[in-house]
Design a protein around this motif. Structure first.
Motif, PDB file in Angstrom:
ATOM      1  N   PHE A  90      -0.761 -13.660  -3.528  1.00 39.90           N
ATOM      2  CA  PHE A  90      -0.332 -12.265  -3.458  1.00 39.90           C
ATOM      3  C   PHE A  90      -0.981 -11.405  -4.539  1.00 39.90           C
ATOM      4  CE2 PHE A  90       3.229 -15.004  -2.038  1.00 39.90           C
ATOM      5  CZ  PHE A  90       3.199 -14.663  -0.694  1.00 39.90           C
ATOM      6  N   SER A  91      -1.725 -12.015  -5.418  1.00 39.69           N
ATOM      7  CA  SER A  91      -2.442 -11.290  -6.464  1.00 39.69           C
ATOM      8  C   SER A  91      -3.924 -11.272  -6.114  1.00 39.69           C
ATOM      9  CB  SER A  91      -2.238 -11.969  -7.824  1.00 39.69           C
ATOM     10  OG  SER A  91      -2.997 -11.335  -8.824  1.00 39.69           O
ATOM     11  N   ALA A 311      10.543 -11.566   3.355  1.00 35.37           N
ATOM     12  CA  ALA A 311       9.461 -10.627   3.041  1.00 35.37           C
ATOM     13  C   ALA A 311      10.007  -9.492   2.180  1.00 35.37           C
ATOM     14  CB  ALA A 311       8.852 -10.070   4.321  1.00 35.37           C
ATOM     15  N   SER A 312       9.305  -9.202   1.103  1.00 38.36           N
ATOM     16  CA  SER A 312       9.711  -8.097   0.230  1.00 38.36           C
ATOM     17  C   SER A 312       9.492  -6.765   0.932  1.00 38.36           C
ATOM     18  CB  SER A 312       8.938  -8.153  -1.089  1.00 38.36           C
ATOM     19  OG  SER A 312       7.542  -8.007  -0.866  1.00 38.36           O
ATOM     20  N   MET A 313       9.882  -5.679   0.272  1.00 36.29           N
ATOM     21  CA  MET A 313       9.880  -4.387   0.935  1.00 36.29           C
ATOM     22  C   MET A 313       8.465  -3.918   1.284  1.00 36.29           C
ATOM     23  SD  MET A 313       9.936  -4.088  -2.484  1.00 36.29           S
ATOM     24  CE  MET A 313      11.680  -4.183  -2.743  1.00 36.29           C
ATOM     25  N   ALA A 342      -3.165  -1.395 -10.995  1.00 36.21           N
ATOM     26  CA  ALA A 342      -1.847  -1.222 -11.602  1.00 36.21           C
ATOM     27  C   ALA A 342      -0.943  -0.315 -10.771  1.00 36.21           C
ATOM     28  CB  ALA A 342      -1.990  -0.641 -13.010  1.00 36.21           C
ATOM     29  N   TYR A 343      -1.454   0.232  -9.666  1.00 30.64           N
ATOM     30  CA  TYR A 343      -0.650   1.159  -8.867  1.00 30.64           C
ATOM     31  C   TYR A 343       0.598   0.455  -8.342  1.00 30.64           C
ATOM     32  CZ  TYR A 343       1.002   4.152  -5.153  1.00 30.64           C
ATOM     33  OH  TYR A 343       1.809   4.918  -4.356  1.00 30.64           O
ATOM     34  N   GLN A 376       3.154  -5.091  -3.368  1.00 27.62           N
ATOM     35  CA  GLN A 376       2.079  -4.432  -4.099  1.00 27.62           C
ATOM     36  C   GLN A 376       0.776  -4.410  -3.311  1.00 27.62           C
ATOM     37  OE1 GLN A 376       1.461  -5.607  -8.187  1.00 27.62           O
ATOM     38  NE2 GLN A 376       0.607  -3.596  -8.618  1.00 27.62           N
ATOM     39  N   LEU A 377       0.445  -5.503  -2.634  1.00 22.80           N
ATOM     40  CA  LEU A 377      -0.804  -5.518  -1.873  1.00 22.80           C
ATOM     41  C   LEU A 377      -0.768  -4.484  -0.749  1.00 22.80           C
ATOM     42  CD1 LEU A 377      -0.618  -7.238   1.104  1.00 22.80           C
ATOM     43  CD2 LEU A 377      -0.141  -9.076  -0.508  1.00 22.80           C
ATOM     44  N   SER A 378       0.420  -4.232  -0.198  1.00 25.42           N
ATOM     45  CA  SER A 378       0.560  -3.202   0.836  1.00 25.42           C
ATOM     46  C   SER A 378       0.565  -1.809   0.226  1.00 25.42           C
ATOM     47  CB  SER A 378       1.841  -3.418   1.638  1.00 25.42           C
ATOM     48  OG  SER A 378       1.871  -4.701   2.218  1.00 25.42           O
ATOM     49  N   GLY A 379       1.015  -1.716  -1.041  1.00 26.17           N
ATOM     50  CA  GLY A 379       1.033  -0.424  -1.710  1.00 26.17           C
ATOM     51  C   GLY A 379      -0.340   0.200  -1.862  1.00 26.17           C
TER      52      GLY A 379
END
Length: 433
Positions: A90-91, A311-313, A342-343, A376-379
């Protein structure tokens, strides 16, 4: 940078990776040598297929007995160096890839809802389809529909949650359906439950509408558009009875909780003439639901035969000022990704992530839930929303038409697109946890 491991990788490469990375136990040796001789005389490709199917068949039933041993994990999950024991898939970062993306064409999958068919509804470009997620220390495997279907043989896989989880369900169906003959597949909806069947495999991929997981006044799968949302405390069994017997469960719940700082909780029943309703801070109300989910899993799921994922948000992109855009903007007309590693976006996501982390960490000794950290990856993907390119529920007013920002959907995602990556991550965690 390593390319993703896919079924189309060269046989030589696959063979050398197998010999380098896998230390076979003694009882595999004779079988391996026999298959090696077979591969030499009948073609190298067989060994590559063997490396995927033999060591990782039926991960659902074998999960509880699998040792925490790096020799049982293929190279994409081990990392770039011999000494690394694992990889946080996920990173990573998004890389443009026209050679493997998209994983299917919008027009080829008849199961995509009109709320997600962006090309059909006039999106003028396809840039959002050409991004591949690249973890920093390894590569994701290519999604293998045949392996997935063989694993699902005689089993049920179910996505439970809201419309975002339904989008992931539809993505999974689109990834699988081309490997199934036309006469051997079907899709049907009955109330909250939608079932895709692969008849030759006696398998199903299902979606169950339960946006809060608990019983609520938004449980109707069609008529649920209301602002005054109420959830009944301790009521997960109302929906949970439909989840029993499922072999792979993928939960999500987030979007419908985001109505403000407070949330209404019903203490009794929706049938009570006088209803007792209390208001809790939204994070506390959300915590009730996640704890209820964990308790239900512990009481009803057998960890030896079932895999459970949460699954997270899924992030929205409602305010372009968050990524340095105009104050009045949102995802409308966005065609580029966010490149700042960092977003993060709004602070609301941080508080909800803290609740999820707290509850799931506290439950690990009692129940096994694999966390799909897609947030975060979707962000980074402000470009991938349906925006204005979807079926509209109501006719648009002249004022809306004059200002597309006012009706852009910055919550849901175009298919094919981002949610296919969610399923690649699910695939990786299912086979290589």
């Amino acid at each position: 940078m390593k390319p993703p491991l896919t079924s189309s990788a060269s046989s030589c490469s696959c063979t050398s990776l197998l010999l380098r990375k896998l230390r076979l136990p003694p009882y595999y040796l004779l079988t391996f040598l026999a298959l090696l001789l077979y591969a030499i005389f009948s073609g190298k490709e067989f060994l590559c297929i063997f490396s995927q199917l033999h060591f990782h068949a039926d991960p659902v039933s074998d999960h509880s007995n699998r040792k925490n041993d790096s020799t049982k994990i293929l190279t994409f999950a081990v990392g770039e160096t011999e000494t690394e024991k694992g990889c946080d898939v996920f990173s990573g970062r998004w890389v443009r890839d026209e050679s493997t993306r998209p994983l299917y064409e919008e027009s080829e999958c008849p199961y995509i809802q009109p709320q997600l068919t962006c090309q059909e509804h006039g999106r003028p470009e396809k840039e959002y389809q050409f991004w591949r997620w690249q973890p920093h220390a390894c590569s994701l495997p290519g999604f293998n529909a045949t392996l997935m279907l063989e694993t699902l043989r005689g089993k049920r896989m179910m996505f439970v949650g809201d419309s975002l989880n339904r989008g992931q369900f539809v993505s999974m169906v689109c990834l699988l359906h081309r490997a199934i003959p036309e006469a051997a597949k079907s899709m049907e909806t009955n109330g909250s439950l939608t079932i895709f069947r692969a008849k030759d495999y006696n398998a199903s991929v299902e979606f169950y509408w339960a946006p809060f997981l608990l019983e609520s006044n938004a449980d109707d799968a069609v008529i649920h558009r209301l602002s005054d949302r109420i959830v009944r405390r301790g009521s997960i069994n109302k929906h949970g009875r439909h989840w029993k017997g499922v072999d792979i469960l993928v939960f999500n719940t987030y979007l419908w909780w985001m109505t403000g700082a407070k949330f209404k909780i019903l203490q009794g029943s929706f049938q009570d003439e006088v209803k007792e309703i209390v208001e809790l801070p939204t994070e506390d109300a959300y915590r009730l639901a996640i704890k209820s989910m964990v308790r239900w899993i512990r009481k009803n799921m057998n960890p030896k035969t079932t895999r459970v994922f949460f699954a997270s948000m899924s992030p929205s992109h409602q305010k372009s000022v968050e990524w340095g855009g105009e104050e009045t903007g949102n995802c409308y007309n966005e065609t580029a990704i966010i490149e700042d590693p960092a977003y993060w976006g709004s602070d609301t996501k941080r508080s909800i992530m803290e609740v999820i982390g707290e509850v799931l960490r506290g439950s690990q000794s009692k129940v096994k839930i694999t966390f799909l950290n897609i947030t975060q990856l979707s962000g980074y993907r402000k470009d991938a929303h349906t925006s204005i390119y979807k079926k509209q529920w109501r006719p648009l007013t002249a004022e809306q038409l004059a200002n597309p920002v006012s009706y852009a959907d910055c919550i849901h995602w175009c298919l094919p697109g981002l949610q296919d990556t969610w399923n690649e991550l699910l695939f990786a965690k299912l086979f290589y946890p």
